[in-house]
Design a protein around this motif. Structure first.
Motif, PDB file in Angstrom:
ATOM      1  N   TYR A  92       0.879   5.370 -13.424  1.00  0.00           N
ATOM      2  CA  TYR A  92      -0.499   5.779 -13.109  1.00  0.00           C
ATOM      3  C   TYR A  92      -0.548   7.257 -12.731  1.00  0.00           C
ATOM      4  O   TYR A  92      -1.501   7.962 -13.074  1.00  0.00           O
ATOM      5  N   ARG A  93       0.479   7.715 -12.041  1.00  0.00           N
ATOM      6  CA  ARG A  93       0.541   9.139 -11.698  1.00  0.00           C
ATOM      7  C   ARG A  93       0.589   9.975 -12.976  1.00  0.00           C
ATOM      8  O   ARG A  93      -0.111  10.989 -13.101  1.00  0.00           O
TER       9      ARG A  93
ATOM     10  N   THR B 146       6.250   1.542 -10.755  1.00  0.00           N
ATOM     11  CA  THR B 146       5.087   1.512 -11.658  1.00  0.00           C
ATOM     12  C   THR B 146       4.010   2.520 -11.248  1.00  0.00           C
ATOM     13  O   THR B 146       3.163   2.882 -12.064  1.00  0.00           O
TER      14      THR B 146
ATOM     15  N   ASP C 179      -7.761   1.198  -3.655  1.00  0.00           N
ATOM     16  CA  ASP C 179      -6.836   0.245  -4.283  1.00  0.00           C
ATOM     17  C   ASP C 179      -7.195  -1.211  -3.945  1.00  0.00           C
ATOM     18  O   ASP C 179      -7.038  -2.111  -4.771  1.00  0.00           O
TER      19      ASP C 179
ATOM     20  N   PRO D 257       0.814  -1.220   0.000  1.00  0.00           N
ATOM     21  CA  PRO D 257       0.000   0.000   0.000  1.00  0.00           C
ATOM     22  C   PRO D 257       0.849   1.272   0.000  1.00  0.00           C
ATOM     23  O   PRO D 257       2.075   1.215   0.123  1.00  0.00           O
ATOM     24  N   ALA D 258       0.177   2.404  -0.098  1.00  0.00           N
ATOM     25  CA  ALA D 258       0.839   3.707  -0.170  1.00  0.00           C
ATOM     26  C   ALA D 258       1.764   3.937   1.016  1.00  0.00           C
ATOM     27  O   ALA D 258       1.389   3.669   2.163  1.00  0.00           O
ATOM     28  N   ALA D 259       2.963   4.424   0.715  1.00  0.00           N
ATOM     29  CA  ALA D 259       3.941   4.839   1.728  1.00  0.00           C
ATOM     30  C   ALA D 259       4.346   3.715   2.683  1.00  0.00           C
ATOM     31  O   ALA D 259       4.684   3.960   3.840  1.00  0.00           O
TER      32      ALA D 259
ATOM     33  N   ARG E 150       1.393  -2.305  -7.117  1.00  0.00           N
ATOM     34  CA  ARG E 150       0.269  -2.884  -6.380  1.00  0.00           C
ATOM     35  C   ARG E 150      -0.050  -4.305  -6.854  1.00  0.00           C
ATOM     36  O   ARG E 150      -0.609  -5.098  -6.103  1.00  0.00           O
TER      37      ARG E 150
ATOM     38  N   ARG F  65       4.642   9.569   4.839  1.00  0.00           N
ATOM     39  CA  ARG F  65       4.215  10.354   3.671  1.00  0.00           C
ATOM     40  C   ARG F  65       4.158  11.837   4.009  1.00  0.00           C
ATOM     41  O   ARG F  65       4.522  12.680   3.197  1.00  0.00           O
TER      42      ARG F  65
ATOM     43  N   ALA G  93      -6.314   4.487 -12.003  1.00  0.00           N
ATOM     44  CA  ALA G  93      -5.874   3.086 -11.900  1.00  0.00           C
ATOM     45  C   ALA G  93      -7.044   2.107 -11.805  1.00  0.00           C
ATOM     46  O   ALA G  93      -6.870   0.898 -11.976  1.00  0.00           O
TER      47      ALA G  93
ATOM     48  N   ILE H  16       2.189  -6.268  -9.086  1.00  0.00           N
ATOM     49  CA  ILE H  16       3.319  -6.851  -9.834  1.00  0.00           C
ATOM     50  C   ILE H  16       3.350  -8.366  -9.620  1.00  0.00           C
ATOM     51  O   ILE H  16       3.439  -9.139 -10.586  1.00  0.00           O
TER      52      ILE H  16
ATOM     53  N   SER I  35      -4.661   7.017  -8.299  1.00  0.00           N
ATOM     54  CA  SER I  35      -5.518   5.929  -7.816  1.00  0.00           C
ATOM     55  C   SER I  35      -6.910   6.001  -8.457  1.00  0.00           C
ATOM     56  O   SER I  35      -7.598   4.993  -8.551  1.00  0.00           O
TER      57      SER I  35
END
Ligand code: CDP
Length: 219
Positions: free
Chosen positions: A39-40, A35, A171, A12-14, A117, A144, A89, A119, A86
């Motif tokens: 998406y960003r 990756t 996500d 997950p994020a951070a 997320r 973050r 995505a 792979i 996100s």
């Protein structure tokens, strides 16, 4: 063709997955693809083109035309870009458009490290080394917040924590390639770890995976 030694780092994020992936790449001499930047970039470019990031066709049209040079833009590291990422995505057309680029990167000679997320679950389910890096939402929000304020953004800890919760829900809850730990991924909970400790633990996991992979190929 020699099979590539692919290292899949999801979480997950951070959670620390980006730092872990970067260190593994440096130590093992492997190229690294973040990756999330794909998406960003799609999110930022969709909005920049005056289109709606929640419109699946508009975002997919941008994703199809995405080139690697776009990933260098520092604007992709902002809080707003993470939120846009996100949102785009979620769209299956966006994910499909980015698939070949990620697989080609993974299968280059010698191997590669990819963090994201999905792979280990979708992009490279056959990867011989998989890690799922996580930490509590509060610890991730603290990391973050530090990163964003270090970049000059003005944001409160509570707002960053709310971002983390929202992104985790989006996500993990989406139908297409939701965030989840692959059954064969090693769990690395970095809540109580410094980045040094997390990187050391990741290296040990990968070394063991590499030994198993080489044995399976020779036997
Ligand atoms: O750095 P952080 O973990 O916050 O985000 P990131 O890895 O740059 O990813 C930003 C967003 O892109 C995530 O919240 C996901 O929605 C999406 N993403 C994805 O769906 N699949 C990936 N392989 C990587 C990112």
């Amino acid at each position: 063709m020699t099979p590539a030694f692919v290292i899949a780092v999801d979480g997950p994020a951070a959670s620390g997955k980006g730092t872990v992936a970067t260190r593994l790449g440096r130590e093992l001499g492997l190229p690294v693809l973040d990756t999330g930047l794909l998406y960003r970039a799609v999110g930022v470019l969709t909005q920049g083109a005056g289109e709606d990031p929640d419109d699946p066709a508009a975002a997919a049209a941008i994703a199809i035309l995405l080139t690697a040079e776009r990933l260098e833009d520092p604007a992709l590291r902002t809080r707003a870009a993470g939120e846009l990422a996100s949102r785009v995505a979620i769209h299956p057309g966006v994910r499909a458009a980015l698939l070949d680029f990620q697989r080609a990167f993974a299968h280059q000679p010698g191997g590669a490290v990819l963090d994201g997320r999905d792979i280990g679950t979708v992009i490279c389910p056959e990867a011989p080394a998989k890690l799922y890096v996580t930490a509590t939402p509060e610890v991730r929000a603290g990391r973050r917040w530090k990163q964003l304020t270090g970049q000059g953004e003005v944001v409160s800890f509570d707002d960053v924590l709310a971002d983390i919760h929202r992104r985790d829900a989006r996500d993990g809850g989406r139908d297409n390639a939701p965030l989840r730990r692959a059954d064969d991924a090693a769990l690395l909970d970095t809540t109580e770890m410094s980045i040094e400790l997390a990187a050391d633990a990741a290296r040990r996991i990968v070394e063991a995976a590499r030994a198993r992979w080489e044995k399976s190929r020779s036997g």
